[in-house]
Design an enzyme around this catalytic site. Structure first.
Site, PDB file in Angstrom:
ATOM      1  N   GLY A  45       0.823  -1.194   0.000  1.00  0.00           N
ATOM      2  CA  GLY A  45       0.000   0.000   0.000  1.00  0.00           C
ATOM      3  C   GLY A  45       0.867   1.258   0.000  1.00  0.00           C
ATOM      4  O   GLY A  45       1.539   1.529  -0.989  1.00  0.00           O
ATOM      5  N   SER A 112       6.764  -4.158  -1.790  1.00  0.00           N
ATOM      6  CA  SER A 112       6.324  -2.820  -2.142  1.00  0.00           C
ATOM      7  C   SER A 112       6.372  -1.936  -0.887  1.00  0.00           C
ATOM      8  O   SER A 112       7.422  -1.819  -0.258  1.00  0.00           O
ATOM      9  CB  SER A 112       4.929  -2.881  -2.771  1.00  0.00           C
ATOM     10  OG  SER A 112       4.598  -1.695  -3.447  1.00  0.00           O
ATOM     11  N   TRP A 113       5.262  -1.312  -0.476  1.00  0.00           N
ATOM     12  CA  TRP A 113       5.267  -0.560   0.775  1.00  0.00           C
ATOM     13  C   TRP A 113       5.650  -1.459   1.945  1.00  0.00           C
ATOM     14  O   TRP A 113       6.275  -0.996   2.913  1.00  0.00           O
ATOM     15  CB  TRP A 113       3.901   0.068   1.032  1.00  0.00           C
ATOM     16  CG  TRP A 113       3.710   0.476   2.461  1.00  0.00           C
ATOM     17  CD1 TRP A 113       2.916  -0.138   3.393  1.00  0.00           C
ATOM     18  CD2 TRP A 113       4.347   1.567   3.151  1.00  0.00           C
ATOM     19  NE1 TRP A 113       3.013   0.500   4.608  1.00  0.00           N
ATOM     20  CE2 TRP A 113       3.885   1.545   4.489  1.00  0.00           C
ATOM     21  CE3 TRP A 113       5.252   2.545   2.766  1.00  0.00           C
ATOM     22  CZ2 TRP A 113       4.298   2.480   5.436  1.00  0.00           C
ATOM     23  CZ3 TRP A 113       5.676   3.468   3.711  1.00  0.00           C
ATOM     24  CH2 TRP A 113       5.194   3.438   5.033  1.00  0.00           C
ATOM     25  N   ASP A 266       9.133  -4.696 -13.358  1.00  0.00           N
ATOM     26  CA  ASP A 266       8.290  -4.055 -12.350  1.00  0.00           C
ATOM     27  C   ASP A 266       8.162  -2.583 -12.712  1.00  0.00           C
ATOM     28  O   ASP A 266       9.142  -1.837 -12.681  1.00  0.00           O
ATOM     29  CB  ASP A 266       8.932  -4.221 -10.967  1.00  0.00           C
ATOM     30  CG  ASP A 266       8.060  -3.714  -9.831  1.00  0.00           C
ATOM     31  OD1 ASP A 266       7.192  -2.858 -10.075  1.00  0.00           O
ATOM     32  OD2 ASP A 266       8.273  -4.174  -8.687  1.00  0.00           O
ATOM     33  N   HIS A 294       5.359  -6.413 -10.926  1.00  0.00           N
ATOM     34  CA  HIS A 294       5.377  -6.007  -9.516  1.00  0.00           C
ATOM     35  C   HIS A 294       4.669  -6.978  -8.579  1.00  0.00           C
ATOM     36  O   HIS A 294       5.057  -7.116  -7.417  1.00  0.00           O
ATOM     37  CB  HIS A 294       4.708  -4.628  -9.409  1.00  0.00           C
ATOM     38  CG  HIS A 294       4.723  -4.041  -8.032  1.00  0.00           C
ATOM     39  ND1 HIS A 294       5.884  -3.664  -7.383  1.00  0.00           N
ATOM     40  CD2 HIS A 294       3.705  -3.754  -7.159  1.00  0.00           C
ATOM     41  CE1 HIS A 294       5.593  -3.161  -6.195  1.00  0.00           C
ATOM     42  NE2 HIS A 294       4.282  -3.218  -6.032  1.00  0.00           N
TER      43      HIS A 294
END
Length: 315
Positions: A45, A112-113, A266, A294
């Site tokens: 996120g 990711s986050w 990605d 990704h």
């Protein structure tokens, strides 16, 4: 999308709700072996929330897996709440959960986050971390945020056009500000439409090949609202990271081993960031998946992630 290379579906052996203060309540669950090696799953996120499929990266006979939804995300409450929602708050929430569950040290797994938050937590509490498995690395720098908001149009001009055209032409000079105003508007017809547009854009750009399943999962209202509102909030505040960013703190975790999994194509978090992190981390092993974007659920990525976790199991 076949997922036979993941471990079978499994239900938690324990779930709970943990009050955090400021009106926030965290959803958490434990999965697998209650006496196993602890591992913490950190969702993306910010604001995306965790799902049942995320349990399947870990052999339940060996791992004591802890999954939680970050402030304002998923099953935590209130959904989409921005008050007292910053990276330092999330780092402290993780430490609160660790102490609550009586865990001394754990492996961190985040994409990711989730990779950003794993690094922030590890740098704040290195003695509590046995290692890191990171995917689709995001360091939260200005150029990375600008790439998401504008640069992606080079490869996904159709998805970006739909994203931009949700905003009136007079406001498109500041897409982030325009979206944040709508995402925080009290009218559900305003904030939900903006959330769906933002999340559809992100989902559309997350895989190497088109994946209607991925786009549909991003577009669900609960996921979309938490993801879009909290992500825009964090982007507008430079991800609430300290001056100098995460690379400035790498000396504090230089001794911690890491596995970095990166899709060659990605587009959400381009590979140069993972390479830069690996160059600044003596004990990191970088695996580039040649035919992936990704998403953690693309075939090459999920196989590489399971292999990385298994390597930590054998350490």
């Amino acid at each position: 999308m076949p997922r036979g290379d993941l471990f079978p579906d499994i239900a938690p052996f324990e779930t709970g709700l943990l009050p955090l203060g400021d009106g926030h309540v965290m959803y958490w669950e434990q999965v697998g072996n209650p006496r196993g090696q602890p591992v913490l799953f950190l969702h993306g996120g910010p604001g995306a929330g965790a799902g049942a499929v995320h349990r399947r990266f870990f052999d339940p006979a060996h791992w004591r897996l802890i999954v939680f939804d970050q402030r304002g995300a998923g099953r935590s409450r209130p959904l989409g709440e921005l008050k007292s929602n910053t990276t330092p708050h999330l780092v402290e929430d993780i430490e609160t959960l660790r102490r609550f569950l009586g865990i001394e040290k754990w492996l961190l797994f985040g994409g990711s986050w989730g990779s950003t938050l794993a690094l922030a937590y590890a740098q704040a509490h290195p003695a509590c971390v046995t290692g890191c498995v990171l995917r689709g690395v995001f360091l939260g720098r200005d150029d990375e945020v600008d790439w998401f908001l504008h640069g992606l149009r080079r490869f996904f001009p159709d998805a970006w056009a739909a994203f931009a055209e949700h905003i009136p032409a007079a406001e498109r000079h500041d897409l982030l500000g325009a979206y944040l105003r709508r995402l925080t508007d009290p009218d559900p017809t305003v904030h939900l439409m903006a959330a769906r547009s933002w999340s559809h854009y992100e989902g559309s750009c997350s895989t190497l090949l088109p994946s209607p399943e991925t786009v549909a999962s991003f577009a669900q209202d609960r996921t979309a609202l938490g993801l879009a509102r909290i992500e825009a909030h964090y982007f507008a505040h430079k991800l609430f990271l300290r001056e100098g960013g995460l690379l400035a703190g790498m000396s504090s975790i230089a001794q911690i081993p890491a596995e970095i999994i990166q899709g060659r194509y990605d587009m959400v978090c381009p590979a140069e960031t993972a390479f830069e992190l690996a160059l600044n981390w003596p004990r990191a092993r970088l695996t580039v998946v040649p035919d992936a974007g990704h998403s953690a659920l693309e075939p090459g990525i999920r196989t590489a992630l399971v292999s990385a976790v298994e390597r930590f199991r054998r350490r």
